[in-house]
Structures are given as structure tokens and as C-alpha cells.
Design a protein around this motif. Sequence first.
Motif, short mmCIF file in Angstrom:
data_model
loop_
_atom_site.label_atom_id
_atom_site.label_comp_id
_atom_site.label_asym_id
_atom_site.label_seq_id
_atom_site.Cartn_x
_atom_site.Cartn_y
_atom_site.Cartn_z
N VAL A 166 -40.60 -34.25 54.01
CA VAL A 166 -40.32 -32.89 53.56
C VAL A 166 -39.42 -32.89 52.32
O VAL A 166 -39.65 -32.13 51.37
N SER A 167 -38.41 -33.75 52.31
CA SER A 167 -37.51 -33.80 51.16
C SER A 167 -38.25 -34.19 49.89
O SER A 167 -37.96 -33.68 48.80
N LYS A 168 -39.23 -35.08 50.01
CA LYS A 168 -40.02 -35.49 48.85
C LYS A 168 -40.94 -34.36 48.39
O LYS A 168 -41.12 -34.12 47.20
N LEU A 169 -41.49 -33.61 49.35
CA LEU A 169 -42.32 -32.46 49.00
C LEU A 169 -41.51 -31.42 48.24
O LEU A 169 -41.98 -30.84 47.26
N TYR A 170 -40.27 -31.18 48.68
CA TYR A 170 -39.39 -30.25 47.97
C TYR A 170 -39.13 -30.75 46.55
O TYR A 170 -39.11 -29.96 45.60
N GLU A 171 -38.95 -32.05 46.42
CA GLU A 171 -38.71 -32.64 45.09
C GLU A 171 -39.91 -32.40 44.17
O GLU A 171 -39.75 -32.02 43.01
N GLU A 174 -39.98 -28.70 43.12
CA GLU A 174 -38.99 -28.39 42.09
C GLU A 174 -39.49 -28.83 40.71
O GLU A 174 -39.29 -28.12 39.71
N LYS A 175 -40.14 -29.98 40.65
CA LYS A 175 -40.68 -30.45 39.37
C LYS A 175 -41.80 -29.54 38.89
O LYS A 175 -41.89 -29.21 37.71
N ILE A 176 -42.67 -29.13 39.83
CA ILE A 176 -43.76 -28.22 39.48
C ILE A 176 -43.21 -26.87 39.04
O ILE A 176 -43.74 -26.24 38.11
N ARG A 177 -42.13 -26.44 39.69
CA ARG A 177 -41.51 -25.16 39.31
C ARG A 177 -41.09 -25.20 37.85
O ARG A 177 -41.27 -24.23 37.10
N LYS A 178 -40.53 -26.29 37.41
CA LYS A 178 -40.05 -26.40 36.03
C LYS A 178 -41.19 -26.31 35.02
O LYS A 178 -41.08 -25.60 34.02
N ILE A 179 -42.30 -27.00 35.29
CA ILE A 179 -43.39 -26.97 34.30
C ILE A 179 -44.14 -25.64 34.34
O ILE A 179 -44.73 -25.24 33.34
N ILE A 189 -44.28 -17.72 41.91
CA ILE A 189 -43.67 -18.46 43.01
C ILE A 189 -44.40 -19.79 43.23
O ILE A 189 -45.63 -19.81 43.30
N VAL A 190 -43.64 -20.87 43.35
CA VAL A 190 -44.16 -22.15 43.82
C VAL A 190 -43.68 -22.32 45.26
O VAL A 190 -42.50 -22.15 45.54
N ILE A 191 -44.61 -22.63 46.17
CA ILE A 191 -44.27 -22.70 47.59
C ILE A 191 -44.58 -24.08 48.14
O ILE A 191 -45.72 -24.56 48.02
N ALA A 192 -43.57 -24.72 48.73
CA ALA A 192 -43.76 -26.01 49.39
C ALA A 192 -44.08 -25.75 50.86
O ALA A 192 -43.33 -25.09 51.56
N TRP A 193 -45.22 -26.28 51.31
CA TRP A 193 -45.70 -26.04 52.68
C TRP A 193 -45.82 -27.37 53.44
O TRP A 193 -46.87 -28.00 53.44
N PRO A 194 -44.79 -27.80 54.17
CA PRO A 194 -44.97 -28.96 55.06
C PRO A 194 -45.83 -28.53 56.26
O PRO A 194 -45.73 -27.40 56.73
N PHE A 195 -46.70 -29.44 56.72
CA PHE A 195 -47.45 -29.14 57.94
C PHE A 195 -47.45 -30.34 58.87
O PHE A 195 -47.12 -31.46 58.48
#
Length: 225
Positions: A166-171, A174-179, A189-195
Motif C-alpha cells: 500500500v505504501s508503494k501504491l501511495y508513492e 503521488e508521482k502521478i499526481r505531480k505529472i 483527483i488521482v485515487i489510489a485503490w488498494p484491493f
Amino acid sequence: MKFKRVFLMILDSLGVGESLDAPSYNDSGANTLGHIKEKYDLFIPNLKKLGFLNTINMDENKDVEAYYTIARPTNPGKDTLNGHYEIMGVKNDIQFKSFTESGFPRELLDEIEFITGRKVIGNKNGNGIEIINELGERHFQYGFLIIYTSNGSNLNIAAHENIIPVSKLYEYAEKIRKITLREEWKIGIVIAWPFSGKLNNFKFTNERQDYAVKPPTMSIMNFLK
């Protein structure tokens, strides 16, 4: 008058009539609450006491326990973030980009693959659960990132918690949010969805994380605080 608390409740997508710009978004005739009421005998006594049903036709009802009215949008677009901006008194003249018709451009996907070091699969508009169940096997085999959008200015990035922590998905998010702050890809909105779960029976966890564009001005929340 002073209040100890203020509660704001948002019922997403439960509109009471079309807006002036409805034709621009193929929403002419929209009235979700009104159409539900036509088909079903709604049992919503508390909302009814607040005058909620009276907003459909804006008829006067003096026997309610609240003030009620309707508001019309001024911000361009119909995405969730812009709507939430307006509810909080934030004026925004920039229309966020939506890629629901044709998917995200190849240039953006190439950039995502470069900054994450992982291939991307998906790139479609649809229901998240259906998409992760469709693509979950390939995700498990190769560790590809599942990217999709869901009717609005959003980019969803999904991964199984056993494949990508999950921490890597958040990372990655965050990178995708910047670009995606660039003008050509300005997504609300950029949404990280762990499943979690097993093949064909996946489910999203409660660790969803949203990365929204920062409001351009102060909001009512700032002043209330």
C-alpha cells in the motif's frame, strides 16, 4: 449566533433538477430525486422534515424544521471536485480534464510507466470492481498497474496489496499526481485503490487515498476553522 459544530452532508449524484449548463453534458431532463420519487414511495422522514422533497419543485412548505433552497453551479465542468469546491465557496474557472470517452493519452501512460517502472493495463472508463476482477489475473502474473477512470475528472490506480504494498501504491499515486497537474493532463483527483481477495473475488480495502488538486482560494472550511 454561535454553534459548537457544523455538519455538512453530501449526497453525491442525488440532484433535484437540471442545471443551466445541462445540455453541455447530455444531462437535459436530469432530476435523480424526482425520478426516484416517481417510481418509489420514498420513506425518508427526517429528510422530509427538513424540506428535502420540496426542493424538487421548490414549493413552499411552512411545516418543515429547516430552511431549504437549491443552488446553481458557476464553476465549469460537472466533476466531483469542482462540485465540492463550489459547496465550500471556492470559485474555479479551470475545467479539469476528463478522459471517459477515449481513455488516457498514450503520452500520459508512457510517463506513468516511466516514473513507476511498471507497465499499465486497463485505461478504460467503468466500474472499479468489474475492472479489477477482469484484469486481476494479469496483474498477479506480471505486476502491472491497473489504471482506469470512472465518469469524471479522475485517474484511479489500483493494485493488490500482496503484489504492490500500500505504501508503494501511495508513492506511485503521488508521482502521478505531480505529472497530472500539467495543463494537457489536468485531472481533478488521482485515487489510489488498494484491493485484496482472490481471483474473481477481489474487493477494495478501506485504505483508499485521494490526491485532489489544491483549491485555488481559501474555502469556507478555512474561515470556520
